[in-house]
Enzyme design. Structure first.
Site, mmCIF file in Angstrom:
data_model
loop_
_atom_site.group_PDB
_atom_site.id
_atom_site.type_symbol
_atom_site.label_atom_id
_atom_site.label_comp_id
_atom_site.label_asym_id
_atom_site.label_seq_id
_atom_site.Cartn_x
_atom_site.Cartn_y
_atom_site.Cartn_z
ATOM 1 N NE ARG A 82 -21.948 -6.534 0.899
ATOM 2 C CZ ARG A 82 -21.359 -5.733 1.786
ATOM 3 N NH1 ARG A 82 -21.752 -5.721 3.048
ATOM 4 N NH2 ARG A 82 -20.386 -4.936 1.414
ATOM 5 C CG HIS A 126 -15.610 -5.779 2.814
ATOM 6 N ND1 HIS A 126 -16.963 -5.969 2.958
ATOM 7 C CD2 HIS A 126 -15.202 -5.262 4.006
ATOM 8 C CE1 HIS A 126 -17.346 -5.603 4.175
ATOM 9 N NE2 HIS A 126 -16.280 -5.167 4.837
ATOM 10 C CD GLU A 171 -18.872 0.194 5.909
ATOM 11 O OE1 GLU A 171 -17.815 0.374 6.533
ATOM 12 O OE2 GLU A 171 -19.900 -0.229 6.445
ATOM 13 C CG ASN A 301 -22.661 -1.610 4.827
ATOM 14 O OD1 ASN A 301 -23.510 -2.239 4.191
ATOM 15 N ND2 ASN A 301 -21.372 -1.859 4.747
ATOM 16 C CE1 TYR A 303 -22.847 -3.130 11.759
ATOM 17 C CE2 TYR A 303 -22.278 -1.704 9.912
ATOM 18 C CZ TYR A 303 -22.353 -2.963 10.474
ATOM 19 O OH TYR A 303 -21.951 -4.050 9.758
ATOM 20 C CD GLU A 361 -21.160 -4.475 6.306
ATOM 21 O OE1 GLU A 361 -20.889 -3.871 7.359
ATOM 22 O OE2 GLU A 361 -20.332 -4.703 5.417
HETATM 23 C C1 FCB Z 1 -18.499 -2.207 8.712
HETATM 24 C C2 FCB Z 1 -17.663 -3.114 7.849
HETATM 25 C C3 FCB Z 1 -17.726 -4.559 8.236
HETATM 26 C C4 FCB Z 1 -17.750 -4.747 9.736
HETATM 27 C C5 FCB Z 1 -18.795 -3.871 10.358
HETATM 28 C C6 FCB Z 1 -18.902 -4.030 11.856
HETATM 29 O O1 FCB Z 1 -17.990 -0.920 8.679
HETATM 30 O O2 FCB Z 1 -18.062 -3.000 6.500
HETATM 31 O O3 FCB Z 1 -16.657 -5.207 7.611
HETATM 32 O O4 FCB Z 1 -16.506 -4.561 10.243
HETATM 33 O O5 FCB Z 1 -18.538 -2.526 10.063
#
Ligand code: FCB
Length: 458
Positions: A82, A126, A171, A301, A303, A361
Site C-alpha cells: 500500500r 494521504h 484517515e 487503520n 493503533y 495500517e
Molecule cells: C497514521 C497515518 C500514518 C502514520 C501513522 C503512524 O495516522 O495514516 O501516515 O503516520 O499514523
C-alpha cells in the site's frame, strides 16, 4: 483474548499480507520532475510546526531508490504493497494540466510491483494536498472535493488497467481535525467550524472519487481508509457510557455512517450545533447518496483504543480520554490494546456489514536502538505485531470478514509533526546513509508470512 500467538494456518488462503507507506513520508524529491508544492511542504517550512524543523525534502529518498526499495518489499515476502500517490506530482496545482513525469513515477512503481508478483494498493490522498488548492480554502470549500474527483479520474484512467485496489482517502478525521481543528498537522489551522466543514468536503470528495474510479477503472475494488478506535467507558456508569458513545460518534460514526449511506449520526449533529456542516449550510441535496456510494471494502487503520470519561463542560464532546493505569504504552504514549482490535473488527462487521475489511495500517513506535550494523532488536514492536495478528485471527474466528493486513510501516519515515523522531518501520532506516536494515519485527513478519505461504501451499 485466548491466544496471543498467531497461527498462519488460521488465516484464509487468499489473505492479503502487506506493508504500507505514504508519499510525503518516504519519497523526498519535493520539486522534482514538475511536482507542485503541497501543504506539507509549506507546513514543514513554518517555524515551530515540526519537531526539530524536520522536513520531507529527503525522507527515505524513495523517489530515487525505487527499484531497490521494491526488491526490499519483495524480500519481506508480502503479497501486497500500500502506497499513496502525491496529488501535486500528478496535478502540480491541484487541477488543470497533467504532469506526465509525475504519473510516470507511479507507472514505474506499479509495473515494478507487478513484475515482482506484488499487488499494488494505491491510496489517492494521504494528506499532501496541493498548496494551490489550500490557498483557495482547502478542504473547507467544496471546490476541493470536486478537484479531488477530477484528479482521481486522471489516476484511475492512467493506472486502472494494472491497479485493482484503490483507497480514496486516508484517515479524513486526521485531515479535518488535526489539520483544520487543532492545527498540529498541515495546513495548521485552529478553527473547529472549519474542521467540520472539512469533514463534509472530504466525504463528498470520497464520493466523487468513488464515482471516478467506477467510471475509469470498472474492474477495480475501491474503498476508504478510516482511523478507528474502539471506545470503552471508563466506568459502567450511564454518564461514562454516554461519554464513550459521544467519543465514538466523533471518531468513528461521523465517518462510518455517511460512508455506509446513513448520513451523519443525528446525535452528533445535535451535539455539534453551530459547528455542524448542516448548521453551516454545507450539506446539499443528494450528499447523503454521494457520500454513501457503495464501496467494496472498508480500510481500517488501528493503533490503539479510547477510554472515555464524562467531563461536563470540557470541549464540544463533554468527554475526556483517560490513560488507563497498568497498561503498556508505545513511544507515542498510545495504549497497547490488541483486544480492542478484535472488538473493533467484530463491531464493524455487526454494525456496518462491509463485504471485506482490510487493516490498512497497524503498528507502533518505540525508541529503537540500532547497533553499528543497523540491527534493531525491537522486542516491543515485535510483540505488538504478533499480538495484533493474533487479535485479527480472533476477529476472523468471530465472523469479521477481514481480508488483509498491512503493517505500518515498511520502513522508518517522516512521522508528520514528529519529524524523524518517531520510528514506525519494520525496516530500520539510517537517515544519514539511507541504509535499510530489517528489524527483528520485519524478520518476524517475514518468517510468519513464509509459514502462511506454506500453510496454503503457495
Ligand atoms: C497514521 C497515518 C500514518 C502514520 C501513522 C503512524 O495516522 O495514516 O501516515 O503516520 O499514523
Amino acid at each position: 483474548m485466548t491466544n496471543r500467538i498467531p497461527d498462519p494456518a488460521r488465516f484464509p488462503a487468499r489473505f492479503t499480507w502487506g506493508v504500507a507507506t505514504s508519499s510525503y513520508q518516504i519519497e523526498g524529491a519535493p520539486r522534482e520532475d514538475g511536482k507542485g508544492p503541497s501543504i506539507w511542504d509549506t507546513f514543514c517550512r513554518t517555524p515551530g510546526k515540526v519537531r526539530g524543523g524536520d522536513t520531507g525534502d529527503v525522507a527515505c529518498d524513495h523517489y530515487h531508490r525505487l527499484d531497490s526499495d521494491l526488491d526490499m518489499i519483495r524480500d519481506l515476502g508480502v503479497n501486497a504493497y500500500r502506497f499513496s500517490i502525491s496529488w501535486p506530482r500528478i496535478l502540480p496545482h491541484g487541477r488543470g494540466a497533467v504532469n506526465q513525469a509525475g504519473l510516470d513515477f507511479y507507472q514505474r512503481l506499479v509495473d515494478g510491483l507487478l513484475t515482482r508478483g506484488i499487488t499494488p494498493w494505491a491510496t489517492l490522498y494521504h494528506w499532501d494536498l496541493p498548496q494551490t488548492l489550500e490557498d483557495e480554502g482547502g478542504w473547507t470549500v467544496r471546490g476541493t472535493a470536486e478537484a479531488f474527483g477530477t484528479y482521481s479520474a486522471v489516476v484511475a484512467a492512467a493506472l486502472g488497467d494494472r491497479v485493482k485496489h484503490f483507497i480514496t482517502l486516508n484517515e479524513p478525521w486526521c485531515s479535518a481535525y488535526l489539520g483544520y481543528g487543532i492545527g498540529i498537522h498541515a495546513p495548521g489551522r485552529h478553527d473547529l467550524r472549519a474542521s467540520f466543514a472539512a469533514t463534509h468536503h472530504l466525504l463528498v470528495g470520497h464520493g466523487r472519487a468513488m464515482q471516478a474510479i467506477r467510471g475509469q477503472a470498472p474492474g477495480a475494488q475501491a474503498g476508504i481508509t478510516l482511523n478507528l478506535h474502539h471506545t470503552y467507558p471508563a466506568t459502567d456508569t450511564p454518564a461514562d457510557r454516554a461519554a464513550a458513545y459521544r467519543m465514538d460518534g466523533f471518531q468513528n460514526r461521523w465517518y462510518l455512517d455517511p460512508v455506509y449511506g446513513r448520513g451523519y449520526p443525528q446525535d452528533m449533529v445535535d451535539l455539534l450545533g453551530d459547528l455542524s456542516p448542516q448548521a453551516q449550510g454545507l450539506v446539499l441535496p443528494g450528499d447523503t447518496e454521494l457520500m454513501g456510494q457503495p464501496t467494496d471494502f472498508l480500510g481500517v487503520n488501528m493503533y490503539s483504543r479510547a477510554v472515555g470519561q464524562d467531563a461536563p463542560g470540557e470541549g464540544f464532546l463533554h468527554a475526556r480520554q483517560i490513560r488507563p493505569e497498568g497498561s503498556a504504552y508505545t513511544g507515542f504514549d498510545w495504549e497497547v490494546a490488541p483486544d480492542s482490535l478484535t472488538d473493533l473488527l467484530v463491531r464493524l462487521q455487526e454494525d456496518y456489514a462491509p463485504d471485506a475489511i482490510y487493516i490498512t495500517e497497524n503498528g507502533s513506535t518505540y525508541p529503537d536502538v540500532a547497533d553499528e550494523d543497523g540491527n534493531v532488536n525491537d522486542l516491543e514492536r515485535t510483540q505488538y505485531l504478533t499480538e495484533h495478528l493474533a487479535a485479527t485471527q480472533e476477529a476472523l474466528a468471530r465472523g469479521a470478514k477481514v481480508a488483509g493486513y498491512f503493517a505500518w510501516s515498511l520502513m522508518d519515515n517522516f512521522e508528520w509533526a514528529e519529524g524523524y523522531d518517531k520510528r514506525f518501520g519494520i525496516v530500520h532506516v539510517d537517515f544519514g546513509t539511507q541504509v535499510r536494515t530489517p528489524k527483528l519485527s520485519g524478520r518476524t513478519y517475514r518468517d510468519f508470512l513464509a509459514r502462511a505461504g506454506q500453510a496454503v501451499g503457495a
